[in-house]
Structures are given as structure tokens and as C-alpha cells.
Design a protein around this motif. Structure first.
Motif, PDB file in Angstrom:
ATOM      1  N   GLY A  22       0.799  -1.214   0.000  1.00 34.42           N
ATOM      2  CA  GLY A  22       0.000   0.000   0.000  1.00 34.42           C
ATOM      3  C   GLY A  22       0.831   1.264   0.000  1.00 34.42           C
ATOM      4  N   GLY A  23       1.976   1.254   0.733  1.00 33.87           N
ATOM      5  CA  GLY A  23       2.829   2.449   0.785  1.00 33.87           C
ATOM      6  C   GLY A  23       3.320   2.871  -0.590  1.00 33.87           C
ATOM      7  N   PRO A  24       3.998   1.977  -1.338  1.00 37.25           N
ATOM      8  CA  PRO A  24       4.461   2.349  -2.680  1.00 37.25           C
ATOM      9  C   PRO A  24       3.326   2.696  -3.643  1.00 37.25           C
ATOM     10  CG  PRO A  24       5.651   0.435  -1.890  1.00 37.25           C
ATOM     11  CD  PRO A  24       4.546   0.683  -0.902  1.00 37.25           C
ATOM     12  N   VAL A  25       2.210   1.969  -3.558  1.00 33.54           N
ATOM     13  CA  VAL A  25       1.082   2.268  -4.441  1.00 33.54           C
ATOM     14  C   VAL A  25       0.530   3.655  -4.147  1.00 33.54           C
ATOM     15  CG1 VAL A  25      -1.299   1.649  -5.006  1.00 33.54           C
ATOM     16  CG2 VAL A  25       0.453  -0.132  -4.848  1.00 33.54           C
ATOM     17  N   LEU A  26       0.364   3.968  -2.862  1.00 35.14           N
ATOM     18  CA  LEU A  26      -0.125   5.285  -2.489  1.00 35.14           C
ATOM     19  C   LEU A  26       0.852   6.369  -2.923  1.00 35.14           C
ATOM     20  CD1 LEU A  26      -2.174   7.059  -0.986  1.00 35.14           C
ATOM     21  CD2 LEU A  26      -0.869   6.643   1.107  1.00 35.14           C
ATOM     22  N   GLY A  27       2.159   6.115  -2.711  1.00 32.30           N
ATOM     23  CA  GLY A  27       3.169   7.092  -3.121  1.00 32.30           C
ATOM     24  C   GLY A  27       3.173   7.308  -4.625  1.00 32.30           C
ATOM     25  N   ALA A  28       3.028   6.218  -5.383  1.00 33.22           N
ATOM     26  CA  ALA A  28       2.981   6.340  -6.845  1.00 33.22           C
ATOM     27  C   ALA A  28       1.759   7.138  -7.281  1.00 33.22           C
ATOM     28  CB  ALA A  28       2.970   4.949  -7.485  1.00 33.22           C
ATOM     29  N   GLY A  29       0.630   6.916  -6.590  1.00 34.26           N
ATOM     30  CA  GLY A  29      -0.583   7.675  -6.910  1.00 34.26           C
ATOM     31  C   GLY A  29      -0.407   9.158  -6.653  1.00 34.26           C
ATOM     32  N   VAL A  30       0.255   9.478  -5.554  1.00 32.04           N
ATOM     33  CA  VAL A  30       0.512  10.897  -5.260  1.00 32.04           C
ATOM     34  C   VAL A  30       1.433  11.486  -6.322  1.00 32.04           C
ATOM     35  CG1 VAL A  30       1.609  12.472  -3.615  1.00 32.04           C
ATOM     36  CG2 VAL A  30       0.136  10.639  -2.778  1.00 32.04           C
ATOM     37  N   GLY A  31       2.474  10.707  -6.708  1.00 32.01           N
ATOM     38  CA  GLY A  31       3.382  11.189  -7.753  1.00 32.01           C
ATOM     39  C   GLY A  31       2.654  11.427  -9.069  1.00 32.01           C
ATOM     40  N   GLU A  57       5.607  20.585 -13.511  1.00 29.67           N
ATOM     41  CA  GLU A  57       4.803  20.278 -14.705  1.00 29.67           C
ATOM     42  C   GLU A  57       5.668  19.736 -15.833  1.00 29.67           C
ATOM     43  OE1 GLU A  57       1.573  22.549 -17.654  1.00 29.67           O
ATOM     44  OE2 GLU A  57       2.933  23.694 -16.359  1.00 29.67           O
ATOM     45  N   SER A  58       6.943  20.141 -15.852  1.00 28.53           N
ATOM     46  CA  SER A  58       7.828  19.726 -16.948  1.00 28.53           C
ATOM     47  C   SER A  58       8.488  18.368 -16.703  1.00 28.53           C
ATOM     48  CB  SER A  58       8.921  20.782 -17.160  1.00 28.53           C
ATOM     49  OG  SER A  58       9.794  20.833 -16.033  1.00 28.53           O
ATOM     50  N   VAL A  59       8.406  17.867 -15.491  1.00 29.84           N
ATOM     51  CA  VAL A  59       9.047  16.588 -15.163  1.00 29.84           C
ATOM     52  C   VAL A  59       8.230  15.442 -15.776  1.00 29.84           C
ATOM     53  CG1 VAL A  59       9.712  15.038 -13.293  1.00 29.84           C
ATOM     54  CG2 VAL A  59      10.015  17.510 -13.035  1.00 29.84           C
ATOM     55  N   PRO A  60       8.886  14.452 -16.386  1.00 28.00           N
ATOM     56  CA  PRO A  60       8.153  13.316 -16.974  1.00 28.00           C
ATOM     57  C   PRO A  60       7.313  12.575 -15.929  1.00 28.00           C
ATOM     58  CG  PRO A  60      10.431  13.337 -17.738  1.00 28.00           C
ATOM     59  CD  PRO A  60      10.334  14.372 -16.663  1.00 28.00           C
ATOM     60  N   ASP A  61       6.181  12.048 -16.374  1.00 31.62           N
ATOM     61  CA  ASP A  61       5.283  11.335 -15.460  1.00 31.62           C
ATOM     62  C   ASP A  61       5.990  10.192 -14.746  1.00 31.62           C
ATOM     63  OD1 ASP A  61       3.241  13.003 -16.121  1.00 31.62           O
ATOM     64  OD2 ASP A  61       2.292  11.644 -17.556  1.00 31.62           O
ATOM     65  N   TRP A  62       6.794   9.419 -15.493  1.00 31.07           N
ATOM     66  CA  TRP A  62       7.411   8.236 -14.896  1.00 31.07           C
ATOM     67  C   TRP A  62       8.374   8.603 -13.771  1.00 31.07           C
ATOM     68  CZ3 TRP A  62      12.666   7.495 -14.880  1.00 31.07           C
ATOM     69  CH2 TRP A  62      13.423   8.265 -15.773  1.00 31.07           C
ATOM     70  N   ALA A  69       6.678   6.425  -5.562  1.00 31.71           N
ATOM     71  CA  ALA A  69       6.717   5.025  -5.121  1.00 31.71           C
ATOM     72  C   ALA A  69       7.863   4.793  -4.132  1.00 31.71           C
ATOM     73  CB  ALA A  69       6.859   4.097  -6.320  1.00 31.71           C
ATOM     74  N   LEU A  70       9.016   5.403  -4.393  1.00 31.47           N
ATOM     75  CA  LEU A  70      10.154   5.264  -3.480  1.00 31.47           C
ATOM     76  C   LEU A  70       9.852   5.904  -2.125  1.00 31.47           C
ATOM     77  CD1 LEU A  70      13.176   5.935  -5.871  1.00 31.47           C
ATOM     78  CD2 LEU A  70      12.536   3.767  -4.798  1.00 31.47           C
ATOM     79  N   ALA A  71       9.187   7.055  -2.167  1.00 33.36           N
ATOM     80  CA  ALA A  71       8.802   7.703  -0.906  1.00 33.36           C
ATOM     81  C   ALA A  71       7.819   6.823  -0.134  1.00 33.36           C
ATOM     82  CB  ALA A  71       8.189   9.069  -1.192  1.00 33.36           C
ATOM     83  N   GLY A  72       6.887   6.203  -0.853  1.00 36.08           N
ATOM     84  CA  GLY A  72       5.939   5.292  -0.211  1.00 36.08           C
ATOM     85  C   GLY A  72       6.629   4.078   0.370  1.00 36.08           C
ATOM     86  N   LEU A  73       7.669   3.589  -0.321  1.00 33.04           N
ATOM     87  CA  LEU A  73       8.429   2.444   0.176  1.00 33.04           C
ATOM     88  C   LEU A  73       9.177   2.815   1.460  1.00 33.04           C
ATOM     89  CD1 LEU A  73       9.230  -0.490  -0.478  1.00 33.04           C
ATOM     90  CD2 LEU A  73      11.212   0.415  -1.710  1.00 33.04           C
ATOM     91  N   ALA A  74       9.732   4.024   1.487  1.00 31.40           N
ATOM     92  CA  ALA A  74      10.417   4.487   2.699  1.00 31.40           C
ATOM     93  C   ALA A  74       9.441   4.594   3.866  1.00 31.40           C
ATOM     94  CB  ALA A  74      11.081   5.837   2.432  1.00 31.40           C
TER      95      ALA A  74
END
Length: 225
Positions: A22-31, A57-62, A69-74
């Protein structure tokens, strides 16, 4: 105290799955949500800090999704490290949280109870042997301790009426306790949980048990000082 066998009370597998998945998924969703939000704010002529929002806004989605996701993993790692595991036998009680392990001789344990979200073990003289925050199931904890011969107090702290509100230079405290409580107050104000716990342990050595309520400290003396 009598009893045999060993009982373990720990968080269930699905709780670990929620934390680690859930942590990485939630973090990826926020990203993923950062870019459209940044674009919306950047389009508002009156919005402050336009530069950072235009940069986001200029940063790529990925990239945003990956960072999220990394923040969620942490975050999941921190949650997992904070999960308490309790191993109970007639010989000893072992409390494990992350890399910290506390082992208490079973013969020293007088009573066990839950004080709100804290698992508390007291000695026969009322001295606090352990006080650990936990979200473990109360029924499972009670059954583990009673099955191995410990006295579980369903009504909570038997010394609840003995606590007094601490104010600086309170009379009646052992030498050095007031200084420790002052230091602990500062640690509480800056949310330094490690120092708060360490100072609590030092107070126990002086025969002082402390409990917290809305950043206020309450204290009582044990029979053995």
C-alpha cells in the motif's frame, strides 16, 4: 506464577502486506497526481511560487511516479520498523520493535495491562518494567499473558489514582528526577521520541513512573526507591 509454552502476538500478514504494498502504491498515486495539480496551479496567474509548479509540470510522469513510489516504500519501512512483536513465556517476556529488543525476566513481572494504546508491565513493587505503544489486538495480548500464567488487569493501571501533574521544581521527587523531567519536557516539545523513551527509563531507575497526557507529564513513586 505458573505457566508453560510460548505465545507470540504480532501483526497479521495482511497488515504487513498493506504496509509494503500500500505504501508504494499510495506514493505512486501521489506522484501521478503531482503533474496535473502543478499544471492547474501554474495556470493561475495569481498563484504564488509559479516557478516550482512549472518545473514540476515539466518533469516526466514516470519520474514523478517513481519518486512517489520510493517515498511510499520508505514510509512502509518506517511503519514496519514500528510494529511491535511480543513473545510471552513463563520464563520471560520479549518485546521487539525494529532493531530494539527488550527481554524481561518472567519472575519480575507482577501485573500486565493496557493503558490506552500502551502495553505496560509492572513489577511487584509497582515499578514499570516496560511501556510500549502498540496496535496489537487487545484480546490476543490478554490471552497470551494469561495462558502463560501472568496476571492481566482488565481495568487498566491499578496506580492510576497515584499520579500527580508535574510542574518544575515539584517537591517530593528523588534527587535528579526534576532535571530529567525538564529534559523530557523539552524532548516532548520537539517530538524526539528516542530521548523521551530514554529519559523515561532513567526516571524508572530513580523509582519514578511517568505517564503522558496531551504533552503533560504525570508522575508517581514506586514502593522500591
Amino acid at each position: 506464577m505458573t505457566g508453560s509454552g510460548e505465545r507470540v502476538v504480532a501483526h497479521r500478514a495482511w497488515e504487513w502486506i498493506i504496509a509494503w504494498v500500500g505504501g508504494p502504491v499510495l506514493g505512486a498515486g501521489v506522484g501521478w497526481a503531482v503533474k496535473p495539480l502543478a499544471a492547474w496551479v501554474a495556470a493561475l496567474p495569481w498563484a504564488p511560487l509559479q516557478g516550482p509548479f512549472k518545473l514540476a509540470e515539466s518533469v516526466p510522469d514516470w519520474v514523478l511516479i517513481g519518486v512517489g513510489a520510493l517515498a511510499g516504500l520508505a514510509l512502509a519501512f518506517l511503519v514496519a520498523m514500528d510494529m511491535l512483536r511480543v513473545t510471552v513465556s513463563a520464563e520471560r517476556v520479549v518485546l521487539e520493535r525494529g532493531d530494539d529488543t527488550t527481554s524481561i525476566d518472567g519472575a519480575d513481572v507482577g501485573t500486565v495491562f493496557l493503558d490506552g494504546k500502551k502495553l505496560v508491565l509492572l513489577g511487584a513493587d509497582g515499578q514499570e518494567l516496560a511501556s510500549e505503544n502498540t496496535d496489537l489486538d487487545a484480546k490476543a495480548l490478554r490471552e497470551a499473558f494469561t495462558a502463560t500464567g501472568y496476571t492481566w488487569l482488565a481495568d487498566g493501571d491499578p496506580h492510576s489514582g497515584d499520579y500527580r501533574l508535574w510542574v518544575e521544581d515539584t517537591p517530593g521527587l528523588p534527587t535528579g528526577a526534576d532535571a530529567l523531567l525538564k529534559a523530557r519536557k523539552r524532548a516532548i516539545s520537539r517530538s524526539d521520541d528516542e530521548d523521551v523513551r530514554l529519559l523515561r527509563t532513567e526516571l524508572v531507575k530513580l523509582g519514578v513512573v511517568v505517564r503522558d497526557d496531551k504533552k503533560r507529564q504525570y508522575w508517581r513513586l514506586t514502593a522500591k526507591r
